[in-house]
Design a protein around this motif. Structure first.
Motif, mmCIF file in Angstrom:
data_model
loop_
_atom_site.group_PDB
_atom_site.id
_atom_site.type_symbol
_atom_site.label_atom_id
_atom_site.label_comp_id
_atom_site.label_asym_id
_atom_site.label_seq_id
_atom_site.Cartn_x
_atom_site.Cartn_y
_atom_site.Cartn_z
ATOM 1 N N LEU A 29 -0.948 39.403 -16.997
ATOM 2 C CA LEU A 29 -0.317 38.829 -15.809
ATOM 3 C C LEU A 29 1.066 39.435 -15.602
ATOM 4 N N LEU A 30 1.326 39.886 -14.376
ATOM 5 C CA LEU A 30 2.648 40.352 -13.965
ATOM 6 C C LEU A 30 3.244 39.308 -13.039
ATOM 7 N N VAL A 31 4.394 38.779 -13.433
ATOM 8 C CA VAL A 31 5.103 37.798 -12.614
ATOM 9 C C VAL A 31 6.314 38.493 -12.010
ATOM 10 N N ILE A 32 6.372 38.542 -10.687
ATOM 11 C CA ILE A 32 7.444 39.257 -10.009
ATOM 12 C C ILE A 32 8.026 38.363 -8.915
ATOM 13 N N THR A 33 9.346 38.276 -8.857
ATOM 14 C CA THR A 33 9.998 37.483 -7.814
ATOM 15 C C THR A 33 10.767 38.423 -6.895
ATOM 16 N N LEU A 34 10.596 38.215 -5.600
ATOM 17 C CA LEU A 34 11.177 39.088 -4.583
ATOM 18 C C LEU A 34 12.289 38.344 -3.851
ATOM 19 N N ARG A 35 13.454 38.936 -3.819
ATOM 20 C CA ARG A 35 14.603 38.344 -3.122
ATOM 21 C C ARG A 35 14.534 38.712 -1.645
ATOM 22 N N MET A 36 14.388 37.719 -0.815
ATOM 23 C CA MET A 36 14.344 37.924 0.626
ATOM 24 C C MET A 36 15.697 37.487 1.189
ATOM 25 N N GLY A 37 16.504 38.455 1.547
ATOM 26 C CA GLY A 37 17.844 38.150 2.030
ATOM 27 C C GLY A 37 18.569 39.413 2.421
ATOM 28 N N PRO A 38 19.843 39.330 2.753
ATOM 29 C CA PRO A 38 20.592 40.490 3.226
ATOM 30 C C PRO A 38 20.802 41.532 2.129
ATOM 31 N N LEU A 74 7.114 42.030 1.062
ATOM 32 C CA LEU A 74 5.965 41.469 0.363
ATOM 33 C C LEU A 74 4.766 42.394 0.464
ATOM 34 N N GLU A 75 4.524 42.943 1.644
ATOM 35 C CA GLU A 75 3.350 43.797 1.868
ATOM 36 C C GLU A 75 3.369 45.025 0.962
ATOM 37 N N GLU A 76 4.578 45.541 0.686
ATOM 38 C CA GLU A 76 4.703 46.713 -0.178
ATOM 39 C C GLU A 76 4.150 46.414 -1.565
ATOM 40 N N VAL A 77 4.534 45.273 -2.124
ATOM 41 C CA VAL A 77 4.093 44.917 -3.479
ATOM 42 C C VAL A 77 2.602 44.595 -3.487
ATOM 43 N N GLU A 78 2.133 43.911 -2.456
ATOM 44 C CA GLU A 78 0.699 43.604 -2.382
ATOM 45 C C GLU A 78 -0.134 44.881 -2.307
ATOM 46 N N ARG A 130 0.698 33.049 -4.924
ATOM 47 C CA ARG A 130 1.916 33.370 -4.187
ATOM 48 C C ARG A 130 2.618 32.070 -3.839
ATOM 49 N N ALA A 131 3.940 32.045 -4.045
ATOM 50 C CA ALA A 131 4.718 30.844 -3.744
ATOM 51 C C ALA A 131 6.045 31.266 -3.131
ATOM 52 N N GLU A 132 6.706 30.319 -2.480
ATOM 53 C CA GLU A 132 8.037 30.560 -1.935
ATOM 54 C C GLU A 132 8.985 29.493 -2.461
ATOM 55 N N ALA A 133 10.253 29.864 -2.601
ATOM 56 C CA ALA A 133 11.227 28.924 -3.138
ATOM 57 C C ALA A 133 12.591 29.165 -2.510
ATOM 58 N N LYS A 134 13.348 28.093 -2.391
ATOM 59 C CA LYS A 134 14.733 28.219 -1.968
ATOM 60 C C LYS A 134 15.552 28.822 -3.097
ATOM 61 N N ASP A 135 16.706 29.335 -2.757
ATOM 62 C CA ASP A 135 17.608 29.899 -3.761
ATOM 63 C C ASP A 135 18.272 28.753 -4.533
ATOM 64 N N LEU A 136 18.101 28.742 -5.848
ATOM 65 C CA LEU A 136 18.618 27.648 -6.663
ATOM 66 C C LEU A 136 20.132 27.708 -6.841
ATOM 67 N N GLN A 137 20.742 28.807 -6.431
ATOM 68 C CA GLN A 137 22.204 28.878 -6.456
ATOM 69 C C GLN A 137 22.811 28.397 -5.138
ATOM 70 N N ARG A 156 16.099 33.506 0.082
ATOM 71 C CA ARG A 156 14.947 32.763 -0.425
ATOM 72 C C ARG A 156 14.119 33.711 -1.308
ATOM 73 N N TRP A 157 13.151 33.156 -2.015
ATOM 74 C CA TRP A 157 12.407 33.956 -2.992
ATOM 75 C C TRP A 157 10.908 33.835 -2.746
ATOM 76 N N ILE A 158 10.240 34.965 -2.807
ATOM 77 C CA ILE A 158 8.775 34.981 -2.817
ATOM 78 C C ILE A 158 8.344 35.292 -4.251
ATOM 79 N N GLN A 159 7.464 34.456 -4.755
ATOM 80 C CA GLN A 159 7.042 34.557 -6.159
ATOM 81 C C GLN A 159 5.578 34.970 -6.216
ATOM 82 N N LEU A 160 5.297 36.028 -6.967
ATOM 83 C CA LEU A 160 3.936 36.567 -7.049
ATOM 84 C C LEU A 160 3.468 36.586 -8.501
#
Length: 577
Positions: free
Chosen positions: A138-147, A159-163, A176-183, A189-193
């Motif tokens: 299993l590869l767990v990768i989190t993608l930072r979606m932001g500036p 996201l499409e690039e990694v898929e 696949r999941a999405e999450a707010k930034d915990l900081q 925001r974060w996309i989790q794969l």
């Protein structure tokens, strides 16, 4: 764009405080049910403060943490010093060190790292990562979606690039999941794969199975080449080097040497290797040089040996003939459907024989290189314990079929005995001799229990057990108390914690027994063997601490690839404290 490593080096204190303020459960709770249920091999790429690595280690996993920032790595190792984490200075996209270890992992974590990679580097980085995953891993990768943040080296991700990369490598997105930034950053925001590799994704094992079981064979040469590479991948991977992203380069002279070593007992037993020949007839590599080695044991055809002028000339000729045969026959005829060779050969120009033959990497590369696809090399490294028996079985079957076609009777026990890859028992003898010498001059302690030894209770132990890995290199032979070795450790791996606790005694033994000034020949052999069989030992800087670290990584590989049982030795660690 700023180099992100430089930024983290300069800002590590602030970053570590931010990381450690969050719990791993909060950050990675979305994959709790996907994590390995039992002890597994884990790679944390971009480990940062070591927060997640320590969390996974606390669950009983063996964790390798990759972190390119020296400041982050040092601080993380100190902060989580009690966790069983192996830290490595490495970075994407090359992952040069992690790839060199030839380890494979059940779980790879890539948390908040992908955005630091340049777009052009991402396909290569993904290929490197997938090559380190075990089948089913299993590869767990989190993608930072932001500036974009040029100061921190943060780039835009898709996201499409990694898929697409996952699909191209035979993997699939399991979750696949999405999450707010915990900081608390509102613009991030974060996309989790969670990406699963259902098979090795390379076709390595099907290709090996095809050559072993289905491919047409006019002789045993194809099987001999695969078994040769299998032996080198398992026991001499340190002599292999990177050619490019696609291939590993193996010294053609070492391929030829191992080839001769495999054939010698078979030909001495007069076992047919061709449908129309018995013994030495019609074998292209059996010429004057090979015939002059009749009285040389196949066990002496190994790395580190030096040959006299006359014997060296014969060996040089035999290696040249074997290399030419290998390049012309099996390396040409083991091919892909389009006709291109699986194992291309790079031959040198004019081949000049040195005055004295010493079987080291420089001399063996003198004959050229054989290129082995990375996915095949990794499969041979990872599955040699299962691939080699299949090769031996099919080779034995071919011998029996060739003998039957020639109306020649062959003894099954003779075939089996000639197929055994055995090591000289004198390897243990030299280690014992050095141990007795140290007892005469002073004192010697058991590396595991720290008990004082004498000649009545002295045993020489294979640190990494012979039953799991047939290696009698000097670095693997250590003094142990007979009761500890035979009744407690037996054929088990020392646990990582036990090995770490014994580090000072192990290094002291190596220093005094093998690399002392009074034994220059032994010292030279120690370093050459370590370089050959432990891929992470460098060629220039001779540091015993590097050898020890390489032993720890080899222990890691044996535990996780072959499921070799461990011995904790906790009683002795408590006594030692």
């Amino acid at each position: 764009m700023t180099d992100p490593v430089a930024w983290y080096d300069a800002n590590f204190e602030t970053v570590i405080a931010q990381y450690e303020a969050l719990t791993s459960e909060a950050v990675h709770g979305w994959i709790q049910d996907l994590l390995p249920k039992s002890s597994a091999a884990v790679l944390d790429i971009g480990a940062g403060s070591g927060r997640d690595a320590a969390w996974l280690a606390a669950k009983g996993h063996d964790v390798v943490a990759v972190e390119p920032s020296a400041s982050m790595r040092t601080a993380g190792a100190s902060l989580h010093a009690r966790a069983s984490i192996r830290w490595i200075d490495d970075r994407l996209p090359a992952l040069a060190k992690a790839s060199k270890f030839d380890l494979s992992f059940d779980l790879i974590l890539l948390s908040a790292v992908w955005m630091h990679l340049a777009e052009d580097d991402r396909p290569r980085a993904f290929r490197k990562i997938v090559n380190l995953l075990k089948p089913g891993g299993l590869l767990v990768i989190t993608l930072r979606m932001g500036p974009v943040d040029r100061a921190r080296g943060i780039r835009r991700v898709l996201l499409e690039e990694v898929e697409d990369l996952a699909r191209d490598h035979g993997a699939f997105v399991e979750r696949r999941a999405e999450a707010k930034d915990l900081q608390g950053r509102e613009n991030v925001r974060w996309i989790q794969l969670a990406i699963r590799l259902p098979d090795d994704g390379t076709g390595a094992l099907p290709l090996l199975r095809h050559v072993i079981l289905n491919d047409d064979k006019s002789s045993t040469y194809k099987l001999a080449l695969l078994r040769t590479l299998c032996r080198l991948a398992d026991g001499a991977a340190g002599f292999a080097c990177d050619h490019d992203d696609e291939f590993i380069a193996v010294p053609l002279g070492l391929v030829a040497l191992t080839w001769i070593r495999l054939f010698k007992p078979l030909l001495s037993a007069n076992l047919p290797q061709h449908p129309t020949n018995v013994g030495l007839n019609r074998l292209g590599f059996v010429k004057e040089g090979y015939r002059k080695l009749t009285d040389v044991s196949h066990q002496n055809l190994r790395v580190g040996i030096t040959f006299s002028e006359e014997r060296g000339a014969a060996l040089h000729r035999a290696l040249k003939d074997a290399a030419n045969t290998i390049a012309r026959m099996p390396a040409t005829h083991i091919s892909y459907p389009n006709g291109s060779p699986v194992f291309p050969v790079i031959k040198p120009g004019r081949l000049v024989r040195p005055p004295q033959i010493k079987l080291d990497d420089a001399y063996l590369f003198h004959f050229g290189s054989m290129l082995v696809p990375r996915h095949l090399w990794k499969a041979l490294r990872r599955f040699s314990a299962w691939v080699e028996p299949a090769l031996v079985s099919e080779w034995s079957r071919l011998i029996r079929s060739y003998a039957a076609s020639q109306n020649v009777e062959v003894d099954g026990e003779k075939i089996a005995a000639s197929m055994v890859w055995d090591e000289p028992t004198r390897y243990v003898g030299l280690a014992r001799e050095r141990a007795l010498h140290m007892l005469t001059d002073g004192s010697l302690n058991c590396v595991w229990s720290a008990r004082k030894l004498d000649d009545r209770c002295l045993d020489i132990d294979h640190c990494l057990p012979w039953t799991a890995w047939t290696c009698s290199d000097l670095w693997n032979l250590m003094p142990a108390h007979r009761a500890v070795n035979q009744h407690e450790k037996r054929a088990r791996l020392p646990s990582d914690r036990l090995l770490q606790s014994a580090q000072d005694r192990v290094i002291s033994w190596w220093k005094e027994a093998y690399v002392s000034d009074d034994a220059p020949i032994v010292s030279e052999r120690f370093w050459l063997e370590a370089k050959s069989s432990l891929p992470t030992v460098g060629s220039d800087d001779k540091r015993l601490s590097d050898v020890f670290e390489a032993v720890c990584l080899q222990r890691f590989r044996l535990k996780n690839d072959q499921q070799v049982p461990e011995w904790s030795g906790e009683r002795h660690m408590q006594v030692d404290k």
